[in-house]
Design a protein around this motif. Structure first.
Motif, PDB file in Angstrom:
ATOM      1  N   ALA A  46       0.912  -1.353   0.050  1.00 30.73           N
ATOM      2  CA  ALA A  46      -0.004   0.054   0.187  1.00 30.73           C
ATOM      3  C   ALA A  46       0.856   1.255  -0.040  1.00 30.73           C
ATOM      4  CB  ALA A  46      -0.802  -0.062   1.164  1.00 30.73           C
ATOM      5  N   THR A  47       2.040   1.310   0.859  1.00 27.69           N
ATOM      6  CA  THR A  47       2.933   2.211   0.857  1.00 27.69           C
ATOM      7  C   THR A  47       3.622   2.637  -0.347  1.00 27.69           C
ATOM      8  OG1 THR A  47       3.319   2.093   3.169  1.00 27.69           O
ATOM      9  CG2 THR A  47       4.652   3.560   2.060  1.00 27.69           C
ATOM     10  N   LEU A  48       4.020   1.415  -1.190  1.00 26.18           N
ATOM     11  CA  LEU A  48       4.673   1.699  -2.346  1.00 26.18           C
ATOM     12  C   LEU A  48       3.743   2.130  -3.475  1.00 26.18           C
ATOM     13  CD1 LEU A  48       6.744  -1.762  -2.583  1.00 26.18           C
ATOM     14  CD2 LEU A  48       7.727   0.602  -2.236  1.00 26.18           C
ATOM     15  N   ASN A  49       2.657   1.618  -3.526  1.00 27.42           N
ATOM     16  CA  ASN A  49       1.524   2.202  -4.565  1.00 27.42           C
ATOM     17  C   ASN A  49       1.126   3.482  -4.489  1.00 27.42           C
ATOM     18  OD1 ASN A  49       1.018  -0.114  -6.208  1.00 27.42           O
ATOM     19  ND2 ASN A  49      -0.128  -1.043  -4.682  1.00 27.42           N
ATOM     20  N   GLY A  50       1.002   3.975  -2.946  1.00 26.64           N
ATOM     21  CA  GLY A  50       0.787   5.340  -2.805  1.00 26.64           C
ATOM     22  C   GLY A  50       1.827   6.276  -2.886  1.00 26.64           C
ATOM     23  N   THR A  51       3.201   6.029  -3.166  1.00 29.30           N
ATOM     24  CA  THR A  51       4.325   6.901  -3.248  1.00 29.30           C
ATOM     25  C   THR A  51       4.852   6.835  -4.586  1.00 29.30           C
ATOM     26  OG1 THR A  51       5.661   5.245  -1.967  1.00 29.30           O
ATOM     27  CG2 THR A  51       4.626   7.126  -0.864  1.00 29.30           C
ATOM     28  N   GLY A  52       4.248   6.157  -5.543  1.00 30.91           N
ATOM     29  CA  GLY A  52       4.907   6.136  -6.951  1.00 30.91           C
ATOM     30  C   GLY A  52       5.462   4.922  -7.490  1.00 30.91           C
ATOM     31  N   THR A  53       5.314   3.962  -6.512  1.00 33.81           N
ATOM     32  CA  THR A  53       5.903   2.657  -7.336  1.00 33.81           C
ATOM     33  C   THR A  53       4.846   1.425  -7.348  1.00 33.81           C
ATOM     34  OG1 THR A  53       8.132   3.211  -5.996  1.00 33.81           O
ATOM     35  CG2 THR A  53       7.657   0.590  -6.487  1.00 33.81           C
ATOM     36  N   PRO A  54       4.595   1.003  -8.480  1.00 31.24           N
ATOM     37  CA  PRO A  54       3.649   0.181  -8.657  1.00 31.24           C
ATOM     38  C   PRO A  54       3.902  -1.242  -7.648  1.00 31.24           C
ATOM     39  CG  PRO A  54       4.068   1.095 -10.746  1.00 31.24           C
ATOM     40  CD  PRO A  54       5.269   1.567  -9.737  1.00 31.24           C
ATOM     41  N   ALA A  55       2.888  -1.781  -7.070  1.00 33.85           N
ATOM     42  CA  ALA A  55       3.311  -3.051  -6.383  1.00 33.85           C
ATOM     43  C   ALA A  55       2.029  -3.815  -6.241  1.00 33.85           C
ATOM     44  CB  ALA A  55       3.899  -2.626  -5.074  1.00 33.85           C
ATOM     45  N   LEU A  56       2.362  -4.889  -5.814  1.00 34.34           N
ATOM     46  CA  LEU A  56       1.111  -5.885  -5.751  1.00 34.34           C
ATOM     47  C   LEU A  56       1.542  -6.880  -4.656  1.00 34.34           C
ATOM     48  CD1 LEU A  56       1.923  -8.948  -6.946  1.00 34.34           C
ATOM     49  CD2 LEU A  56       1.484  -7.836  -8.965  1.00 34.34           C
ATOM     50  N   PHE A  57       0.463  -7.383  -4.046  1.00 37.35           N
ATOM     51  CA  PHE A  57       0.710  -8.078  -2.831  1.00 37.35           C
ATOM     52  C   PHE A  57       0.436  -9.923  -3.283  1.00 37.35           C
ATOM     53  CE2 PHE A  57      -1.543 -10.919   0.457  1.00 37.35           C
ATOM     54  CZ  PHE A  57      -0.336 -11.153   1.370  1.00 37.35           C
ATOM     55  N   MET A  58       1.429 -10.906  -2.755  1.00 37.44           N
ATOM     56  CA  MET A  58       0.965 -12.191  -3.248  1.00 37.44           C
ATOM     57  C   MET A  58       1.325 -12.976  -2.007  1.00 37.44           C
ATOM     58  SD  MET A  58       2.990 -14.523  -6.066  1.00 37.44           S
ATOM     59  CE  MET A  58       4.741 -14.472  -4.950  1.00 37.44           C
ATOM     60  N   HIS A  59       0.402 -13.478  -1.313  1.00 36.47           N
ATOM     61  CA  HIS A  59       0.497 -14.353  -0.382  1.00 36.47           C
ATOM     62  C   HIS A  59       1.313 -15.724  -0.480  1.00 36.47           C
ATOM     63  CE1 HIS A  59      -0.260 -16.953   3.494  1.00 36.47           C
ATOM     64  NE2 HIS A  59      -0.724 -15.813   4.067  1.00 36.47           N
ATOM     65  N   ALA A  60       2.461 -15.777   0.262  1.00 32.05           N
ATOM     66  CA  ALA A  60       3.330 -16.912  -0.266  1.00 32.05           C
ATOM     67  C   ALA A  60       2.616 -18.199  -0.305  1.00 32.05           C
ATOM     68  CB  ALA A  60       4.566 -16.908   0.806  1.00 32.05           C
TER      69      ALA A  60
END
Length: 332
Positions: free
Chosen positions: A73-87
């Motif tokens: 959430a922090t990365l997406n909100g500060t300009g770095t596209p990110a996604l979450f993947m549960h291991a």
């Protein structure tokens, strides 16, 4: 079954425990800060992410998964596209969300959890760069990673040294450091932030302009030679507590507020018929630009302890913004 406590803790004991936890976690963060500079991996990781054409996939299991979600959430909100993947879910189909141009950040205190040990070889086969955010720099995950973000934690704040407490705080803080470094490197501005956070008060502070609010208001104004009755009608009729006073060329000469009127009447003037706007105006009133942020207008009102500002557009009178406008938008 969890047994009930023999006796409730007294308030002083509760405060002692709370302070102890906070001191222990704060001390651990100093250790994490030292570890960041111990190897070049952190800076190399930042550079690799900046060069991505894909996204940062952050993964973990258990409490680390919750930390991973917040970092995403922090990365997406500060300009770095990110996604979450549960291991764990990655082993049951979610691995398909990882593309060749992506980057994986895996979070694990031990670096040796079963899901991580199965997942890492699969990621390696896909050829994606892998960073390990771990407390154990000698773990399987750290040894397999291209970049090691070391978050050393001697023990958990939990008295049994079991519940993830200090370790999750350390991982979260290191993730924040990563996000902020990326933000700085991208020259991510407040305006960029506003575009990604348009909702709520925070977003309004960063995108709502004076003009967005002042254009909804009437534009009370009179000439320099306007009689007192006209001034009164303009102020009361347009309900902003003030009127601008313009000269013959239409330029702003001053302002008259309802407070100015009260002070004038308190001066025991006897011939109100002769009073003109020029006699009671306040020259050089506080102003704000129509394209300025509404939050700036609020700051100026608070600094001067006033409730309205004259709005200027290209140095010409364009209306008023009132404290009530800001209250209505939840900026106060």
């Amino acid at each position: 079954m969890i047994s009930a406590p023999a006796a409730a803790l007294a308030p002083p004991d509760l405060l002692r425990i709370a302070r102890q936890v906070l001191h222990e976690e704060a001390a651990a963060l100093y250790g994490v800060a030292d570890a960041v500079g111990a190897t070049p991996d952190f800076a190399r990781c930042v550079a690799a992410i900046l060069g991505l054409t894909g996204r940062v996939a952050v993964t973990g299991v258990g409490k680390s998964a919750h930390i991973a979600g917040k970092i995403v959430a922090t990365l997406n909100g500060t300009g770095t596209p990110a996604l979450f993947m549960h291991a764990a879910d990655a082993l049951h189909g979610d691995l398909g969300m990882i593309q060749a141009q992506d980057f994986v950040l895996a979070i694990s205190k031990s670096g040796d959890t079963a899901e991580i040990k199965v997942l890492v070889p699969l990621l390696r086969r896909r050829g994606v760069p892998l960073a390990a955010l771990v407390s154990n720099a000698d773990s399987y995950l750290a040894q397999q990673a291209d970049y090691v973000l070391h978050a050393p934690v001697a023990r958990e704040a939990c008295p049994n040294n079991l519940a993830p407490t200090t370790s999750t705080t350390a991982a979260l803080a290191l993730g924040d450091a990563l996000a902020v470094c990326l933000l700085e490197a991208r020259h991510f501005s407040a305006q960029d932030f506003a575009r990604l956070h348009p909702g709520g008060t925070l977003g309004k502070q960063l995108y709502l302009t004076v003009g967005d609010l002042s254009r909804q208001n009437q534009r009370p104004h009179v000439g320099l030679d306007a009689p007192l009755k006209e001034v009164l009608l303009e102020i009361s009729g347009k309900r902003l507590g003030a009127t601008a006073v313009l000269n013959a060329a239409g330029a702003l000469a001053g302002i008259i507020t309802d407070g100015d009127l009260r002070r004038m009447l308190g001066g025991h003037l006897t011939d109100l018929e002769t009073v003109r706007a020029r006699d009671i105006l306040t020259p050089a009133p506080a102003t704000v630009g129509i394209d300025d942020f509404a939050a700036e207008a609020l700051a100026r009102m608070q600094a001067r302890n006033i409730t309205q500002l004259v709005v200027l557009e290209n140095e010409r009178f364009a209306g008023f913004i009132h404290l009530h406008d800001l209250l209505r938008e939840g900026l106060v």
